[in-house]
Design a protein around this motif. Structure first.
Motif, short mmCIF file in Angstrom:
data_model
loop_
_atom_site.label_atom_id
_atom_site.label_comp_id
_atom_site.label_asym_id
_atom_site.label_seq_id
_atom_site.Cartn_x
_atom_site.Cartn_y
_atom_site.Cartn_z
N ALA A 50 83.46 13.55 37.94
CA ALA A 50 83.87 13.30 39.33
C ALA A 50 85.28 12.71 39.36
O ALA A 50 85.75 12.11 38.40
N GLU A 51 85.92 12.90 40.48
CA GLU A 51 87.24 12.32 40.70
C GLU A 51 87.10 10.81 40.95
O GLU A 51 86.03 10.32 41.32
N ARG A 52 88.21 10.10 40.81
CA ARG A 52 88.21 8.65 40.98
C ARG A 52 87.73 8.24 42.37
O ARG A 52 86.95 7.31 42.53
N ALA A 53 88.20 8.94 43.39
CA ALA A 53 87.83 8.60 44.76
C ALA A 53 86.32 8.75 44.98
O ALA A 53 85.69 7.94 45.66
N GLU A 54 85.75 9.80 44.40
CA GLU A 54 84.31 10.00 44.53
C GLU A 54 83.53 8.91 43.80
O GLU A 54 82.51 8.42 44.29
N MET A 55 84.02 8.51 42.63
CA MET A 55 83.37 7.43 41.88
C MET A 55 83.39 6.12 42.67
O MET A 55 82.39 5.41 42.75
N LEU A 56 84.56 5.82 43.25
CA LEU A 56 84.67 4.60 44.06
C LEU A 56 83.75 4.65 45.27
O LEU A 56 83.17 3.63 45.66
N ALA A 57 83.60 5.82 45.86
CA ALA A 57 82.72 5.96 47.03
C ALA A 57 81.26 5.73 46.63
O ALA A 57 80.52 5.06 47.36
N VAL A 58 80.87 6.27 45.49
CA VAL A 58 79.47 6.10 45.05
C VAL A 58 79.21 4.64 44.68
O VAL A 58 78.21 4.06 45.11
N VAL A 59 80.09 4.04 43.88
CA VAL A 59 79.89 2.64 43.48
C VAL A 59 80.06 1.72 44.68
O VAL A 59 79.45 0.64 44.74
N ASN A 61 78.94 2.30 47.61
CA ASN A 61 77.73 2.36 48.42
C ASN A 61 76.97 1.04 48.22
O ASN A 61 76.73 0.63 47.08
N PRO A 62 76.58 0.36 49.30
CA PRO A 62 75.91 -0.95 49.16
C PRO A 62 74.66 -0.91 48.28
O PRO A 62 74.43 -1.83 47.49
N PHE A 63 73.88 0.14 48.38
CA PHE A 63 72.67 0.26 47.57
C PHE A 63 73.01 0.31 46.08
O PHE A 63 72.43 -0.41 45.27
N VAL A 64 73.98 1.13 45.73
CA VAL A 64 74.40 1.27 44.33
C VAL A 64 75.06 -0.02 43.84
O VAL A 64 74.81 -0.47 42.73
N ALA A 65 75.89 -0.63 44.68
CA ALA A 65 76.57 -1.87 44.29
C ALA A 65 75.57 -3.00 44.05
O ALA A 65 75.68 -3.74 43.07
N ILE A 66 74.59 -3.12 44.92
CA ILE A 66 73.58 -4.18 44.76
C ILE A 66 72.75 -3.95 43.51
O ILE A 66 72.50 -4.88 42.73
N LEU A 67 72.33 -2.70 43.29
CA LEU A 67 71.56 -2.41 42.08
C LEU A 67 72.39 -2.65 40.82
O LEU A 67 71.87 -3.17 39.82
N SER A 68 73.66 -2.31 40.87
CA SER A 68 74.54 -2.54 39.71
C SER A 68 74.71 -4.03 39.44
O SER A 68 74.70 -4.48 38.29
N ALA A 69 74.88 -4.82 40.49
CA ALA A 69 75.02 -6.27 40.33
C ALA A 69 73.73 -6.88 39.79
O ALA A 69 73.76 -7.75 38.92
N LEU A 70 72.58 -6.40 40.29
CA LEU A 70 71.30 -6.89 39.78
C LEU A 70 71.11 -6.52 38.32
O LEU A 70 70.56 -7.30 37.54
N ILE A 122 85.05 -3.54 43.64
CA ILE A 122 85.01 -2.09 43.84
C ILE A 122 84.31 -1.75 45.15
O ILE A 122 84.76 -0.89 45.91
N ALA A 123 83.20 -2.44 45.44
CA ALA A 123 82.43 -2.13 46.64
C ALA A 123 83.16 -2.51 47.92
O ALA A 123 83.07 -1.80 48.92
N ILE A 124 83.91 -3.59 47.89
CA ILE A 124 84.56 -4.08 49.12
C ILE A 124 85.96 -3.48 49.28
O ILE A 124 86.31 -2.99 50.36
#
Length: 126
Positions: A50-59, A61-70, A122-124
């Motif tokens: 994926a391109e960088r912009a797509e990666m940033l959009a996925v990471v 995402n609040p759901f993905v960011a919260i799961l990653s932080a957990l 990244i998320a914010i």
């Protein structure tokens, strides 16, 4: 340790409740690590190529960011307890024991904070 101390049933080795809590926490975080690893593998595979912009959009995402932080926090808790067990088993000199326990706690806290702050950045802010 002196053999007479070990054979004495009135010897005090530490808190049984604390040891049980560490045992249960270690097993629980280990089980959660399996689930988080499945999530992480899915995330990495879905972002492959994926391109960088797509990666940033996925990471971002609040759901993905919260799961990653957990995931980061869970791994750090698991790591801290595991290293604490190693320190308790192999470091016998009291001052060195206290120092290594402190360094273990500080290291795990630093890794957790750095990881969560990086994910939040990244998320914010993208």
């Amino acid at each position: 340790m002196d053999r007479s101390v070990i054979s004495d049933p009135k010897s005090h080795y530490g808190s049984g409740k604390l040891a049980t809590r560490h045992f249960i926490t270690q097993r629980l975080t280990g089980a959660l690590n399996i689930l988080f690893t499945i999530f992480f593998i899915w995330l990495v595979v879905s972002l492959a190529g994926a391109e960088r912009a797509e990666m940033l959009a996925v990471v971002g995402n609040p759901f993905v960011a919260i799961l990653s932080a957990l995931l980061v926090v869970n791994v750090c808790v698991h790591m801290r307890i595991g290293m604490q067990e190693v320190i308790e088993d192999y470091v016998v000199e009291p001052r060195l024991h206290s120092l290594t326990m402190l360094l273990n706690n500080l290291f795990c806290l630093a890794i957790a904070l750095i990881g969560v702050i990086a994910i939040a950045k990244i998320a914010i802010w993208g």
